[in-house]
Design an enzyme around this catalytic site. Structure first.
Site, PDB file in Angstrom:
ATOM      1  CD  GLN A  12      -2.555   1.497   2.548  1.00  0.00           C
ATOM      2  OE1 GLN A  12      -2.113   1.009   3.588  1.00  0.00           O
ATOM      3  NE2 GLN A  12      -3.586   2.313   2.539  1.00  0.00           N
ATOM      4  NE  ARG A  36       4.927 -13.444   2.214  1.00  0.00           N
ATOM      5  CZ  ARG A  36       4.373 -14.408   2.923  1.00  0.00           C
ATOM      6  NH1 ARG A  36       3.093 -14.642   2.845  1.00  0.00           N
ATOM      7  NH2 ARG A  36       5.097 -15.144   3.724  1.00  0.00           N
ATOM      8  CE1 TYR A 142       1.751  -4.040  11.969  1.00  0.00           C
ATOM      9  CE2 TYR A 142       0.505  -2.597  13.413  1.00  0.00           C
ATOM     10  CZ  TYR A 142       1.256  -2.793  12.272  1.00  0.00           C
ATOM     11  OH  TYR A 142       1.500  -1.737  11.440  1.00  0.00           O
ATOM     12  CE  LYS A 146       5.017  -2.432  12.385  1.00  0.00           C
ATOM     13  NZ  LYS A 146       5.968  -2.101  11.313  1.00  0.00           N
ATOM     14  CB  ILE A 172      -1.883   4.781   5.367  1.00  0.00           C
ATOM     15  CG1 ILE A 172      -0.755   4.874   6.415  1.00  0.00           C
ATOM     16  CG2 ILE A 172      -1.552   5.618   4.132  1.00  0.00           C
ATOM     17  CD1 ILE A 172      -0.450   6.257   6.918  1.00  0.00           C
TER      18      ILE A 172
HETATM   19  N1  SER Z   1      -2.856   0.312   9.512  1.00  0.00           N
HETATM   20  C1  SER Z   1      -2.169  -0.561  10.420  1.00  0.00           C
HETATM   21  C2  SER Z   1      -3.011  -1.715  10.799  1.00  0.00           C
HETATM   22  O1  SER Z   1      -4.208  -1.513  10.927  1.00  0.00           O
HETATM   23  C3  SER Z   1      -1.763   0.186  11.646  1.00  0.00           C
HETATM   24  O2  SER Z   1      -0.421   0.416  11.637  1.00  0.00           O
HETATM   25  O3  SER Z   1      -2.505  -2.762  11.019  1.00  0.00           O
END
Ligand code: SER
Length: 324
Positions: A12, A36, A142, A146, A172
């Site tokens: 993206q 990928r 996640y 991070k 985003i």
């Molecule tokens: N846009 C991302 C997600 O939803 C957030 O860093 O995983």
């Protein structure tokens, strides 16, 4: 920045960032690292393209050496919803892949941009005006990757002098390449569905406020932080950056200004909702503003106007292509 590698180049953010970097630094000097996801024709044909799986340190090493890379935008990552479904894959890509990348950067003295996320925060973080330096105890896989990634990047800077820099991206919103399995994906899908069907079923509940940003600002943030004089930076990994904070009702109301018949209803995904509830409602990005001049351009009304304009054209073209 002379010779640049973008990993996750077909994703993206990568797909648009690579094209902007090529425009600024020359097509031949920006290598699209793909794995990928298949690159668009535009991306593949406008400059060098290499298969770079960050899990394979030799592949990273080979590409960095071949093109004499001095700066890497490391965008290859697994997003939050996919990471919950496949925690092992998320660890492997987001941590082992990053580690490989940093090792190669250390050896070849590359500067590295690594995006962190609102996902680096958790339920015990102050969720309103979330400070730059605060509690980071995320509860998603996640988020774990991070926070570890932020620490690893700071470690490589402090210990080995690798010029690592990063931002904590919010959701985003973009109109070229779809996001791949994040919690904030609804904020992109809602625009596509508003134009195609004039209605949207949202998988996060009304009242779920999250930070968001339009793609031109996301690209600006990545390039600006890498171009700024290092002496200005007190923080490195990673800066809070945001452009707006909204919930699904607010974006639906904004869309209705352009498409009055648009309706929204809800079928909440409990996994995504739990993740979203543990993330900030709105971050304080004053450190980025002070240290490197961060200033987003797009508000929710401006972004909505542009998204609807661009997607209305794109989706008509897509329709014509598929019906031929
Ligand atoms: N846009 C991302 C997600 O939803 C957030 O860093 O995983």
């Amino acid at each position: 920045m002379k010779n640049i590698l973008v990993t996750g180049s077909a994703g993206q953010i990568g797909s648009e960032l690579t094209m902007e970097l090529r425009r600024r630094y020359g097509n031949e000097n920006v290598v699209a690292g793909i794995n990928r996801t298949q690159p668009s024709e535009k991306l593949r044909d406008s400059g060098p393209c290499e298969t770079v799986d960050c899990i394979d340190i030799e592949a990273v090493h080979k590409t960095v050496k071949k093109y004499n890379i001095d700066t890497v935008f490391h965008l290859a990552a697994i997003l939050s919803a996919v990471a919950e479904a496949k925690p092992n894959l998320a660890w492997n890509v987001n941590i082992n892949g990053l580690y490989n990348l940093l090792e190669v950067a250390r050896e070849h003295e590359c500067a590295v941009f690594v995006p962190s996320s609102i996902g680096a925060f958790g339920p015990t973080t102050p969720l309103d005006d979330t400070p730059q330096d605060t509690i980071q105890r995320p509860t998603s896989m996640y988020g774990v990757t991070k926070v570890a990634g932020e620490l690893l990047c700071d470690y490589y800077f402090q210990r080995f002098g690798v010029d690592t820099r990063g931002v904590r991206y919010p959701g985003i919103i973009s109109n070229e390449t779809l996001p791949g399995g994040g919690t904030t994906d609804y904020a992109v899908e809602i625009y596509y569905e508003a134009i195609k069907k004039k209605k949207y079923t949202c998988n996060l509940g009304a009242g779920t406020f999250l930070d968001m940003m339009y793609m031109p600002d996301a690209i600006k943030a990545a390039i600006q932080i890498m171009e700024v004089d290092a002496g200005k930076l007190q923080h490195r990994n990673a800066f809070n950056v945001t452009a707006m904070s909204f919930d699904p009702e607010a974006v639906a109301a904004e869309i209705r200004k352009h498409i009055p018949e648009f309706t929204i209803d809800y079928a909440v995904d409990p996994v995504k909702q739990a993740i979203a509830d543990s993330w900030p409602n709105n971050m304080d990005d004053s450190a980025a503003r002070q240290e490197w001049g961060w200033a987003p351009e797009y508000t929710l009304p401006e972004m909505t106007k542009d998204m609807i304009k661009v997607l209305s054209k794109k989706l008509v073209v897509d329709d014509n292509t598929t019906t031929k």
